[in-house]
Design a protein around this motif. Sequence first.
Motif, PDB file in Angstrom:
ATOM      1  N   SER A 247      33.091 -86.238-159.861  1.00  0.00           N
ATOM      2  CA  SER A 247      31.663 -85.953-160.007  1.00  0.00           C
ATOM      3  C   SER A 247      31.375 -84.486-159.695  1.00  0.00           C
ATOM      4  N   ALA A 248      31.997 -83.964-158.659  1.00  0.00           N
ATOM      5  CA  ALA A 248      31.794 -82.556-158.294  1.00  0.00           C
ATOM      6  C   ALA A 248      32.274 -81.639-159.412  1.00  0.00           C
ATOM      7  N   ILE A 249      33.392 -81.983-160.007  1.00  0.00           N
ATOM      8  CA  ILE A 249      33.925 -81.177-161.115  1.00  0.00           C
ATOM      9  C   ILE A 249      32.971 -81.230-162.300  1.00  0.00           C
TER      10      ILE A 249
ATOM     11  N   TRP B 269      38.349 -78.972-153.318  1.00  0.00           N
ATOM     12  CA  TRP B 269      39.131 -79.826-154.211  1.00  0.00           C
ATOM     13  C   TRP B 269      40.610 -79.455-154.152  1.00  0.00           C
ATOM     14  N   GLU B 270      40.919 -78.163-154.091  1.00  0.00           N
ATOM     15  CA  GLU B 270      42.314 -77.733-154.004  1.00  0.00           C
ATOM     16  C   GLU B 270      42.979 -78.289-152.749  1.00  0.00           C
ATOM     17  N   VAL B 271      42.237 -78.322-151.645  1.00  0.00           N
ATOM     18  CA  VAL B 271      42.770 -78.875-150.403  1.00  0.00           C
ATOM     19  C   VAL B 271      42.879 -80.397-150.502  1.00  0.00           C
ATOM     20  N   LEU B 272      41.812 -81.038-150.963  1.00  0.00           N
ATOM     21  CA  LEU B 272      41.763 -82.497-151.007  1.00  0.00           C
ATOM     22  C   LEU B 272      42.813 -83.104-151.925  1.00  0.00           C
ATOM     23  N   LYS B 273      43.002 -82.520-153.091  1.00  0.00           N
ATOM     24  CA  LYS B 273      43.913 -83.133-154.058  1.00  0.00           C
ATOM     25  C   LYS B 273      45.378 -83.071-153.617  1.00  0.00           C
ATOM     26  N   GLN B 274      45.663 -82.280-152.604  1.00  0.00           N
ATOM     27  CA  GLN B 274      47.027 -82.200-152.098  1.00  0.00           C
ATOM     28  C   GLN B 274      47.431 -83.465-151.352  1.00  0.00           C
TER      29      GLN B 274
ATOM     30  N   GLU C  17      29.852 -73.425-155.891  1.00  0.00           N
ATOM     31  CA  GLU C  17      30.931 -73.716-156.828  1.00  0.00           C
ATOM     32  C   GLU C  17      32.280 -73.333-156.227  1.00  0.00           C
ATOM     33  N   GLY C  18      32.317 -72.178-155.571  1.00  0.00           N
ATOM     34  CA  GLY C  18      33.550 -71.735-154.920  1.00  0.00           C
ATOM     35  C   GLY C  18      33.980 -72.702-153.827  1.00  0.00           C
ATOM     36  N   LEU C  19      33.018 -73.205-153.060  1.00  0.00           N
ATOM     37  CA  LEU C  19      33.345 -74.172-152.004  1.00  0.00           C
ATOM     38  C   LEU C  19      33.883 -75.476-152.583  1.00  0.00           C
ATOM     39  N   VAL C  20      33.292 -75.930-153.684  1.00  0.00           N
ATOM     40  CA  VAL C  20      33.778 -77.152-154.336  1.00  0.00           C
ATOM     41  C   VAL C  20      35.204 -76.951-154.823  1.00  0.00           C
TER      42      VAL C  20
END
Length: 120
Positions: A74-76, A15-20, A8-11
């Motif tokens: 989906s991951a969220i 996501w924080e990196v990707l959404k940027q 969960e922490g990795l997701v």
Amino acid sequence: MSFTEKQEGLVKESWEVLKQDIPHLSLRFFSLILEIAPSAKNMFSFLRESEEIPQNNPKLKAHAVKVFKMTCKSAIQLREKGEVVVADTTLKYLGTTHVKSGVKYPHFEVHFCFNLKKLN
């Protein structure tokens, strides 16, 4: 299926990196697939007949963003609800499209030996 705390922490971190920068990172992701498996180009109808550099293809750019957003959503959902809820019509469309393109299970097993920093 549920995530461990570590997963969960990795997701969340990913996501924080990707959404940027979804447009850049999603296109980079698909570019790496094509570098690792050049024959995959023939599985994309909008790349198959194109001599254009894939990174310059506007349809690949749009596709990459769409796939990344759906994957992240989906991951969220998996993290928050323990399941992914996708409309049956979406799943049927995706399945039909992949079958028509000749995608087989081993195609999904393209392993990447890089981390998010290398996507940049």
